[in-house]
Design a protein around this motif. Structure first.
Motif, PDB file in Angstrom:
ATOM      1  N   GLY A  88       0.796  -1.219   0.000  1.00 50.89           N
ATOM      2  CA  GLY A  88       0.000   0.000   0.000  1.00 50.89           C
ATOM      3  C   GLY A  88       0.826   1.266   0.000  1.00 50.89           C
ATOM      4  O   GLY A  88       0.303   2.343  -0.291  1.00 50.89           O
ATOM      5  N   ASP A  89       2.129   1.160   0.308  1.00 50.64           N
ATOM      6  CA  ASP A  89       3.006   2.338   0.262  1.00 50.64           C
ATOM      7  C   ASP A  89       3.111   2.850  -1.172  1.00 50.64           C
ATOM      8  O   ASP A  89       3.260   2.068  -2.120  1.00 50.64           O
ATOM      9  N   LYS A  90       3.068   4.160  -1.345  1.00 47.45           N
ATOM     10  CA  LYS A  90       3.316   4.750  -2.653  1.00 47.45           C
ATOM     11  C   LYS A  90       4.820   4.966  -2.821  1.00 47.45           C
ATOM     12  O   LYS A  90       5.533   5.226  -1.850  1.00 47.45           O
ATOM     13  N   PHE A  91       5.275   4.892  -4.075  1.00 49.96           N
ATOM     14  CA  PHE A  91       6.717   4.936  -4.294  1.00 49.96           C
ATOM     15  C   PHE A  91       7.076   5.643  -5.590  1.00 49.96           C
ATOM     16  O   PHE A  91       6.265   5.803  -6.503  1.00 49.96           O
ATOM     17  N   SER A  92       8.338   6.042  -5.648  1.00 50.39           N
ATOM     18  CA  SER A  92       8.999   6.451  -6.868  1.00 50.39           C
ATOM     19  C   SER A  92      10.318   5.685  -6.926  1.00 50.39           C
ATOM     20  O   SER A  92      10.760   5.144  -5.912  1.00 50.39           O
ATOM     21  N   ILE A  93      10.923   5.627  -8.106  1.00 45.70           N
ATOM     22  CA  ILE A  93      12.170   4.874  -8.276  1.00 45.70           C
ATOM     23  C   ILE A  93      13.272   5.808  -8.772  1.00 45.70           C
ATOM     24  O   ILE A  93      13.055   6.602  -9.676  1.00 45.70           O
ATOM     25  N   GLN A  94      14.448   5.704  -8.171  1.00 47.42           N
ATOM     26  CA  GLN A  94      15.636   6.364  -8.707  1.00 47.42           C
ATOM     27  C   GLN A  94      16.306   5.360  -9.647  1.00 47.42           C
ATOM     28  O   GLN A  94      16.892   4.375  -9.205  1.00 47.42           O
ATOM     29  N   PRO A  95      16.210   5.581 -10.976  1.00 43.63           N
ATOM     30  CA  PRO A  95      16.765   4.592 -11.900  1.00 43.63           C
ATOM     31  C   PRO A  95      18.279   4.645 -12.040  1.00 43.63           C
ATOM     32  O   PRO A  95      18.893   3.664 -12.451  1.00 43.63           O
ATOM     33  N   ALA A  96      18.895   5.787 -11.717  1.00 44.90           N
ATOM     34  CA  ALA A  96      20.342   5.932 -11.900  1.00 44.90           C
ATOM     35  C   ALA A  96      21.072   5.326 -10.710  1.00 44.90           C
ATOM     36  O   ALA A  96      21.598   6.022  -9.848  1.00 44.90           O
ATOM     37  N   MET A  97      21.085   4.001 -10.661  1.00 37.81           N
ATOM     38  CA  MET A  97      21.704   3.303  -9.538  1.00 37.81           C
ATOM     39  C   MET A  97      23.209   3.264  -9.730  1.00 37.81           C
ATOM     40  O   MET A  97      23.709   2.976 -10.815  1.00 37.81           O
ATOM     41  N   ASN A  98      23.931   3.543  -8.664  1.00 33.32           N
ATOM     42  CA  ASN A  98      25.387   3.582  -8.729  1.00 33.32           C
ATOM     43  C   ASN A  98      25.977   2.408  -7.954  1.00 33.32           C
ATOM     44  O   ASN A  98      26.009   2.407  -6.730  1.00 33.32           O
ATOM     45  N   TYR A  99      26.381   1.379  -8.687  1.00 33.12           N
ATOM     46  CA  TYR A  99      27.028   0.245  -8.039  1.00 33.12           C
ATOM     47  C   TYR A  99      27.979  -0.419  -9.030  1.00 33.12           C
ATOM     48  O   TYR A  99      27.831  -0.302 -10.245  1.00 33.12           O
ATOM     49  N   LYS A 100      28.948  -1.144  -8.512  1.00 35.04           N
ATOM     50  CA  LYS A 100      29.979  -1.722  -9.368  1.00 35.04           C
ATOM     51  C   LYS A 100      29.610  -3.122  -9.859  1.00 35.04           C
ATOM     52  O   LYS A 100      30.026  -3.544 -10.928  1.00 35.04           O
ATOM     53  N   ASP A 101      28.875  -3.848  -9.045  1.00 30.50           N
ATOM     54  CA  ASP A 101      28.556  -5.227  -9.398  1.00 30.50           C
ATOM     55  C   ASP A 101      27.051  -5.379  -9.506  1.00 30.50           C
ATOM     56  O   ASP A 101      26.303  -4.935  -8.650  1.00 30.50           O
ATOM     57  N   GLY A 102      26.601  -6.013 -10.557  1.00 27.38           N
ATOM     58  CA  GLY A 102      25.171  -6.215 -10.740  1.00 27.38           C
ATOM     59  C   GLY A 102      24.912  -7.165 -11.884  1.00 27.38           C
ATOM     60  O   GLY A 102      25.831  -7.662 -12.536  1.00 27.38           O
ATOM     61  N   PRO A 103      23.657  -7.453 -12.149  1.00 26.06           N
ATOM     62  CA  PRO A 103      23.313  -8.444 -13.157  1.00 26.06           C
ATOM     63  C   PRO A 103      23.660  -8.017 -14.577  1.00 26.06           C
ATOM     64  O   PRO A 103      23.820  -8.845 -15.445  1.00 26.06           O
ATOM     65  N   VAL A 104      23.757  -6.724 -14.826  1.00 25.40           N
ATOM     66  CA  VAL A 104      24.034  -6.251 -16.178  1.00 25.40           C
ATOM     67  C   VAL A 104      25.332  -5.452 -16.230  1.00 25.40           C
ATOM     68  O   VAL A 104      26.083  -5.527 -17.173  1.00 25.40           O
ATOM     69  N   GLY A 105      25.627  -4.717 -15.197  1.00 27.41           N
ATOM     70  CA  GLY A 105      26.844  -3.908 -15.195  1.00 27.41           C
ATOM     71  C   GLY A 105      26.632  -2.613 -14.466  1.00 27.41           C
ATOM     72  O   GLY A 105      25.575  -2.336 -13.938  1.00 27.41           O
ATOM     73  N   VAL A 106      27.658  -1.798 -14.453  1.00 24.55           N
ATOM     74  CA  VAL A 106      27.640  -0.582 -13.649  1.00 24.55           C
ATOM     75  C   VAL A 106      26.555   0.394 -14.080  1.00 24.55           C
ATOM     76  O   VAL A 106      26.087   1.195 -13.279  1.00 24.55           O
ATOM     77  N   LEU A 107      26.123   0.353 -15.332  1.00 25.47           N
ATOM     78  CA  LEU A 107      25.139   1.313 -15.823  1.00 25.47           C
ATOM     79  C   LEU A 107      23.729   0.740 -15.876  1.00 25.47           C
ATOM     80  O   LEU A 107      22.832   1.366 -16.416  1.00 25.47           O
ATOM     81  N   SER A 108      23.518  -0.456 -15.347  1.00 24.36           N
ATOM     82  CA  SER A 108      22.186  -1.046 -15.409  1.00 24.36           C
ATOM     83  C   SER A 108      21.196  -0.207 -14.611  1.00 24.36           C
ATOM     84  O   SER A 108      21.523   0.376 -13.583  1.00 24.36           O
ATOM     85  N   GLY A 141       2.988  12.180  -0.750  1.00 22.43           N
ATOM     86  CA  GLY A 141       2.129  13.245  -1.230  1.00 22.43           C
ATOM     87  C   GLY A 141       0.846  12.727  -1.857  1.00 22.43           C
ATOM     88  O   GLY A 141       0.578  11.521  -1.883  1.00 22.43           O
ATOM     89  N   GLN A 142       0.053  13.627  -2.398  1.00 23.18           N
ATOM     90  CA  GLN A 142      -1.190  13.253  -3.044  1.00 23.18           C
ATOM     91  C   GLN A 142      -0.937  12.739  -4.451  1.00 23.18           C
ATOM     92  O   GLN A 142       0.002  13.150  -5.122  1.00 23.18           O
ATOM     93  N   ASP A 327      18.996  14.082  -4.970  1.00 22.26           N
ATOM     94  CA  ASP A 327      18.253  15.032  -5.805  1.00 22.26           C
ATOM     95  C   ASP A 327      16.786  14.626  -5.903  1.00 22.26           C
ATOM     96  O   ASP A 327      15.892  15.484  -5.877  1.00 22.26           O
ATOM     97  N   MET A 328      16.534  13.321  -6.026  1.00 23.08           N
ATOM     98  CA  MET A 328      15.146  12.862  -6.076  1.00 23.08           C
ATOM     99  C   MET A 328      14.443  13.087  -4.749  1.00 23.08           C
ATOM    100  O   MET A 328      13.270  13.466  -4.701  1.00 23.08           O
ATOM    101  N   LYS A 329      15.154  12.862  -3.668  1.00 22.43           N
ATOM    102  CA  LYS A 329      14.556  13.119  -2.349  1.00 22.43           C
ATOM    103  C   LYS A 329      14.219  14.600  -2.200  1.00 22.43           C
ATOM    104  O   LYS A 329      13.178  14.957  -1.645  1.00 22.43           O
ATOM    105  N   GLU A 330      15.112  15.462  -2.703  1.00 18.72           N
ATOM    106  CA  GLU A 330      14.834  16.898  -2.660  1.00 18.72           C
ATOM    107  C   GLU A 330      13.616  17.232  -3.514  1.00 18.72           C
ATOM    108  O   GLU A 330      12.786  18.068  -3.141  1.00 18.72           O
ATOM    109  N   ALA A 331      13.507  16.576  -4.682  1.00 17.27           N
ATOM    110  CA  ALA A 331      12.354  16.803  -5.557  1.00 17.27           C
ATOM    111  C   ALA A 331      11.059  16.429  -4.851  1.00 17.27           C
ATOM    112  O   ALA A 331      10.076  17.182  -4.873  1.00 17.27           O
ATOM    113  N   LEU A 332      11.038  15.275  -4.218  1.00 16.75           N
ATOM    114  CA  LEU A 332       9.835  14.830  -3.506  1.00 16.75           C
ATOM    115  C   LEU A 332       9.520  15.771  -2.344  1.00 16.75           C
ATOM    116  O   LEU A 332       8.353  16.074  -2.074  1.00 16.75           O
ATOM    117  N   GLU A 333      10.568  16.247  -1.673  1.00 16.89           N
ATOM    118  CA  GLU A 333      10.369  17.144  -0.533  1.00 16.89           C
ATOM    119  C   GLU A 333       9.811  18.498  -0.975  1.00 16.89           C
ATOM    120  O   GLU A 333       8.870  19.020  -0.380  1.00 16.89           O
TER     121      GLU A 333
END
Length: 427
Positions: A88-108, A141-142, A327-333
């Motif tokens: 029931g929680d509402k959400f947004s997603i930050q797509p620009a994830m910064n990590y070195k290891d992942g299923p596709v690579g650093v830019l996934s 928010g609404q 930056d996304m948190k600031e946008a939501l705020e």
């Protein structure tokens, strides 16, 4: 659970398909997507296919769900995250994830790289790394569209924070725009330019004293001026001016004249056009920062720059590609404190409109195209609601709601659409 989604298989190969999502693992979350805002980055990914830096090489065999500016509500939370999130929680997603290891690579990133998560879907599985990296952001928010637009707004916020200025006699860089300085937004009344204007006028901690916004399309300038008025800016202590440089014999001289020929502390370029970049360089003042915001499609894009001024006037260039999680948190705020991003939106559509709209996005007029993924509706300009409403009561009521809100989309309009979508008889 079954989902309906637009998936990318290769260059210009988008398909609207229904398929079954896997049962979530203990470290995953099942979510319902309510809306997604179409982005030029999706157009680029759709056209480049596996050549795109974020799209996996095996996309033909393992298609990905497109769309990365989305919002919705959580449906089922795996045990690992049950203490932090709940259904029931509402959400947004930050797509620009910064990590070195992942299923596709650093830019996934969601919307580019994953089989089971992207904005143009009815339901998605949010993988563990999204939560691990703090990229699943609660929205309190609404409505839903503000959370969807928090991603593009965060790109603007990140760009403005990325500007910097030097301290004479030292090597310390002072980040952000000059507080009380002179700022220009060139080609600045497109969707992202409008977001930058909105943010600049609502920001409380730092703002320019002079804010010049340019374009060569008077109709778009007039619309921007009606949404973000000179009078409102004046109340915030900002001298806001909308300037049509097509009317100027010498745009550089005219823009510099507004500053008393001192030039601008901060200049943002919102169109990947060499002439605009060169104009920006020419109007920089001492220690001026040129922010090249607009990402070009051509990898060999170049423009001339005055290196005499780089050496003697310490002018400099910066560029960003997306905002970070803060930056996304600031946008939501800031949206929770009164900033409404509805001015960016000019078209509303359903899932059935995604493929054609994405592939033709550069040729579609107006601002942001907002998609409601559980709705079937052709991509429709808000300005056309009244005409269509002559034969359709749902469109007519949407026109009424938008008319009382300066012709803009709103929480009321969103709620009415979601409640009455089945009565639209869109065919």
């Amino acid at each position: 659970m079954k989902t309906k989604a637009v998936r990318l298989y290769g260059k210009k190969d988008l398909r609207l398909e229904e398929f079954k999502l896997p049962q979530i693992k203990d470290n995953e979350i099942l979510a319902k997507v309510v809306c997604d805002s179409l982005c030029m980055s999706s157009y680029k990914a759709a056209n480049q296919g596996a050549d795109h830096k974020r799209v996996p090489d095996d996309v033909a065999e393992n298609p990905i769900i497109i769309g990365h500016e989305f919002a919705g509500e959580l449906v089922e939370v795996g045990s690992k995250w049950a203490g932090e999130f709940k259904a029931g929680d509402k959400f947004s997603i930050q797509p620009a994830m910064n990590y070195k290891d992942g299923p596709v690579g650093v830019l996934s990133a969601p919307g580019y790289s994953y089989k089971h998560i992207g904005g143009n879907a009815t339901y998605v599985v949010i993988p563990n790394e999204v939560m691990e990296l703090g990229c699943l952001l609660p929205y309190k928010g609404q409505g839903f569209y503000p959370a969807s637009l928090s991603e593009p707004l965060s790109c603007v916020i990140g760009a403005i924070h990325a500007n910097y200025h030097t301290t004479p006699g030292s090597y310390v860089h002072k980040m952000d725009i000059v507080d009380g300085g002179k700022m220009a937004l060139l080609a600045g009344v497109g969707p992202m330019g409008l977001a930058a204007i909105n943010y600049t006028l609502h920001r409380q901690d730092r703002k320019p004293s002079l804010f010049v916004v340019t374009d060569i399309d008077q109709e778009r300038l007039d619309r921007a001026a009606s949404l973000y008025t000179v009078d409102f800016a004046a109340k915030q202590g900002i001298d806001l001016r909308y300037v049509n440089t097509a009317d100027m014999t010498d745009p550089v001289a005219g823009l510099r004249e507004i500053t008393g020929d001192e030039g601008y502390n901060d200049v943002f370029v919102f169109a990947p056009v060499a002439a605009v970049v060169e104009q920006a360089d020419a109007i920089l003042g001492f220690d001026g920062c040129l922010n090249f915001f607009a990402g070009p499609s051509e990898p060999d894009f170049t423009a001339r720059m005055n290196f005499y001024n780089v050496h003697y006037a310490t002018t400099h260039v910066v560029g960003t590609s997306g905002g970070n999680t803060d930056d996304m948190k600031e946008a939501l705020e800031i949206m929770s404190k009164g900033l409404d991003p509805a001015g960016l939106i000019t078209h509303i559509g359903g899932m059935n409109a995604v493929i054609d709209a994405t592939l033709d996005l550069p040729n579609l007029p107006g601002g942001k195209k907002l998609i409601y993924t559980h709705v079937e509706m052709p991509l429709t300009p808000i300005t056309a609601f009244r005409t269509i409403g002559k034969n359709n009561q749902v469109y007519n009521r949407l026109a009424d709601i938008c008319d009382k809100n300066k012709g803009l989309w709103s929480i009321e309009a969103e709620e009415y659409l979601l409640a009455n979508a089945n009565a639209m008889n869109y065919k």
